[in-house]
Design an enzyme around this catalytic site. Structure first.
Site, PDB file in Angstrom:
ATOM      1  N   GLU A 190     -17.233   9.919   5.181  1.00 38.80           N
ATOM      2  CA  GLU A 190     -16.745   8.547   5.331  1.00 38.80           C
ATOM      3  C   GLU A 190     -15.832   8.267   4.148  1.00 38.80           C
ATOM      4  OE1 GLU A 190     -19.769   5.554   5.154  1.00 38.80           O
ATOM      5  OE2 GLU A 190     -20.772   6.426   3.417  1.00 38.80           O
TER       6      GLU A 190
ATOM      7  N   ASP B 229       0.867  -1.170   0.000  1.00 39.99           N
ATOM      8  CA  ASP B 229       0.000   0.000   0.000  1.00 39.99           C
ATOM      9  C   ASP B 229       0.909   1.227   0.000  1.00 39.99           C
ATOM     10  OD1 ASP B 229      -2.266   1.576   0.011  1.00 39.99           O
ATOM     11  OD2 ASP B 229      -3.233   0.478   1.630  1.00 39.99           O
TER      12      ASP B 229
END
Length: 715
Positions: free
Chosen positions: A455, A247
């Site tokens: 979110e 990542d």
């Protein structure tokens, strides 16, 4: 070339001609050109979570959670193929212009097959929900679509269309704010029962070409440098032969936040030795120093480079291939736009309806459309999105559907989360306008919810609070006040929720007439929503996550044990259960049995179970419905608390139609996972439930129906 062995041989031959410096340079996400070998620059970082993202115009499909709610493997596979087609078309044109920038390659870092275990996780809407079986089936379908690995009409493809990437491996679902230093502790049962199955399916069934590691540690090891996860499980147990990517900037966390190493060189070495081939970030710039310090060998650098060039050969990057002629005109073409509309309609979930829906234009003079998400483009697209050439908001979709006969009044109603729209105004400065609109309307469509600023990913869009995670399940205070005001106005109210996760709808459940979970429906999702609101089609989506009543007694966000989480281990009744969703029809399972009439409830542990069910639509509307099967091992102490999803099928039924439908329950559904992570059949008695929902009391109360129970005995 689909032949991996040939691609590996070609990669070895090419890499053998490189110097150590050249090989190390190719392990960066932004790999530079090597002109003397005819190798162009290549950027490994591209995104396609729900359409080609971040590189200009592309078809905008609903966010992943909204596509999951359709429970439609076949359609998701088709959408994956459409996304890959657009990706190839864009790549072909970018390459002609020698544009090798970020987001312009053929390696898509999708799908996200993490388990949405906690409704507070900001990135949960990137996933296919909380269930490992559903996530596995949809993950494999999207991988196969992206990679073109399914043969079409007998035609065998020579190359990968694009390369998919299953992420984030593994045991990753927040909290976002501490992900760079967090240690997710999970027992072997939870690992092999919940967190790993979707990845295993993507590797073994989908032949996914890439896997991305997570930011956090899992049981003490950083995921992008974990011998347990990468070497033992991924490459050892599952036989993964593709490439592994970190990542972004996760490897620098080894020394800066996890503190498992002291220097960038040590971190680069740790990741490389564990099997991380490409670094999204800059830590692999230290690989040559790590080599000089004796921390890594040239052979380890070579192996990673060979894996990466194997992928490039499989994609046909150095050969003329069948995808080179895909024209740019396929980008946002009519066929793809129709696919986006189809899955948007299929995924919207009708949570409540007292008969107010569908709206009848011939009985209405005025519709009031109210709310901060009514005319919001941002609420259509979620995160990791591309650009659309046209957006159709909820308001615009309703206006278009209403036509000239019905007047549509509009009010923003309130700010998405602030206490006023205009900075110098009084608090809640749009409430009076909202009430005026409601009072002058025959029916109100109230559009509330969230968007990617409330979110989402930590740091991704300057989230309003909690680094992208939600602090609770409640709508922002400004919206709660608007909801209460409009619900008390004496007019029928249809609440449309544009959000990617469960929110507390307890008040709405009691005080509004209908509730439609719209999710983030894609750039033109307002049209799909209007189709459902006006009855052009029936809603048919099912919840891929549990909608809890509240978080009272809920496990801590940081707790990765499954106890008390998701429908399989829930310890109190939810507001709206996983697998629940109403339609405008009335579909019931009239009977269900094993397909082989001669076996009479007997099954074999190593064979799939064929089930047939008779469905009847006793309603007045044509509709799709999702047939679902859940199983529970009655003799095992290791079975989940509640029956688990083990098969599903989307069915279309005309009003009054009866149809027999077949389901296949995989033999693996008969297994349990014990505390040591071992999977096996434990006991002889099983309960199999076949219906249009879970076999729980809350679903029965909401639908007025229960699934048919089949008792199975193993021979």
């Amino acid at each position: 070339m689909k032949d991996r062995k040939r691609a590996e041989e070609a990669a070895k031959k090419l890499v053998a001609q490189m110097s150590l410096e050249e090989k190390a340079s190719q392990l960066r996400y932004d790999s530079p050109a090597i002109p003397r070998l005819g190798i162009p620059a290549y950027n490994w970082w591209n995104e396609a979570l729900h359409g080609v993202a971040r590189a200009g115009v592309a078809t905008s499909f609903p966010q992943a959670i909204g596509m999951a709610a359709a429970f439609d493997e076949k359609l998701l596979r088709t959408i994956g193929d459409a996304v890959a087609t657009e990706g190839r078309a864009k790549y072909n044109e970018y390459a002609k212009h020698n544009d090798r920038d970020i987001y312009k390659g053929l390696t898509f870092w999708s799908p996200n097959v993490n388990i949405f275990r906690d409704p507070r996780w900001g990135r949960g809407h990137e996933t296919y929900g909380e269930d490992p079986y559903l996530t596995s089936r949809l993950g494999v379908a999207y991988v196969e679509g992206l990679q073109g690995t399914e043969e079409t009409e007998g035609e065998k493809k020579e190359y990968l269309k694009t390369a998919a990437c299953a992420k984030h491996f593994a045991v990753h679902s927040g909290p976002e704010g501490v992900r760079h230093e967090f240690n997710a502790v999970a027992g072997k049962k939870d690992m092999y029962e919940t967190y790993l199955p979707a990845f295993e399916a993507c590797v073994k069934e989908g032949n996914v070409e890439a896997v991305m590691g997570a930011y956090n540690r899992t049981n003490g090891e950083p995921c992008c440098g974990s011998n347990t996860l990468i070497r033992e499980i991924l490459r050892g147990e599952w036989g993964f032969r593709g490439h592994f990517v970190s990542d972004c900037w996760a490897i620098k966390d080894f020394h800066e936040h996890h503190c498992v190493t002291k220097t960038p060189e040590e971190s680069a070495a740790m990741a490389l030795k564990a099997g991380c081939d490409v670094n999204c970030g800059v830590t692999y710039l230290h690989l040559l120093k790590a080599h000089a310090q004796g921390l890594v060998t040239e052979e380890e650098i070579t192996q990673a480079a060979e894996r990466l060039f194997t992928t490039r050969y499989l994609l046909g990057c150095f050969d003329r291939n069948e995808y080179d002629d895909i024209p740019y005109e396929v980008v946002e073409c009519r066929e793809h736009l129709e696919l986006a509309q189809k899955i948007a309609r299929e995924g919207m979930v009708l949570l409540k309806n007292d008969g107010t829906l569908p709206l009848k234009k011939d009985r209405l003079k005025t519709i009031g459309v109210i709310g901060p998400n009514a005319d919001s483009r941002r609420a259509l697209v979620g995160n990791y999105h591309g650009t659309s050439s046209r957006y159709i908001t909820m308001l615009e979709g309703i206006q278009d559907a209403a036509g000239e006969e019905v007047r549509v009044l509009y009010s923003e109603g309130c700010h998405l989360y602030k206490d006023r729209v205009e900075g110098l105004a009084w608090r809640q400065d749009r409430i009076s306008e909202a009430l005026t609109v409601a009072e002058h309307s025959d029916v109100v469509v109230l559009c509330l919810g969230l968007d990617e600023t409330l979110e989402g990913e930590e740091g991704d869009t300057g989230n309003n609070y909690a680094s992208g995670d939600k602090v609770d399940l409640q709508l922002p205070e400004s919206q709660r006040e608007l909801l209460e005001a409009v619900a008390g106005c004496g007019r029928p109210v249809v609440l449309c929720v544009l959000a990617g996760s469960a929110v507390d709808l307890s008040f709405a459940d009691e005080h509004v007439n209908a509730i439609l979970q719209v999710w983030y429906p894609g750039a033109r999702g307002g049209k799909a929503a209007a189709d459902i609101l006006f009855g052009t089609c029936s809603p048919s989506g099912k919840l891929p996550v549990t909608f809890y009543r509240d978080l009272d007694g809920f496990p801590a966000f940081e707790d990765y044990s499954m106890k008390g989480r998701t429908y399989r281990y829930l310890e109190k009744a939810p507001l709206y259960p996983f697998g629940y969703g109403l339609t405008y029809g009335r579909v019931a399972v009239k009977s269900a049995s094993l397909a082989d009439a001669s076996v009479s409830g007997r099954a074999e542990a190593d064979r799939d179970i064929a089930v047939k069910a008779v469905l009847e639509n006793a309603g007045e509307y044509d509709t799709d419905e999702v047939l679902q099967a859940y199983i529970h091992a009655e003799d095992s102490a290791f079975a989940p608390l509640h029956p688990s999803l083990c098969a599903f099928a989307r069915v279309s039924l005309k009003a009054g139609e009866t149809r027999e439908v077949s389901l296949t329950v995989p033999a693996s559904a008969l297994t349990i996972v014990d505390e040591e992570g071992r999977r096996y059949v434990d006991g002889k008695r099983f309960s199999l439930y076949v219906g249009t929902s879970q076999p729980d009391d809350r679903s029965a109360a909401l639908t007025g129906m229960r699934p048919v129970k089949i008792e199975l005995t193993l021979e």
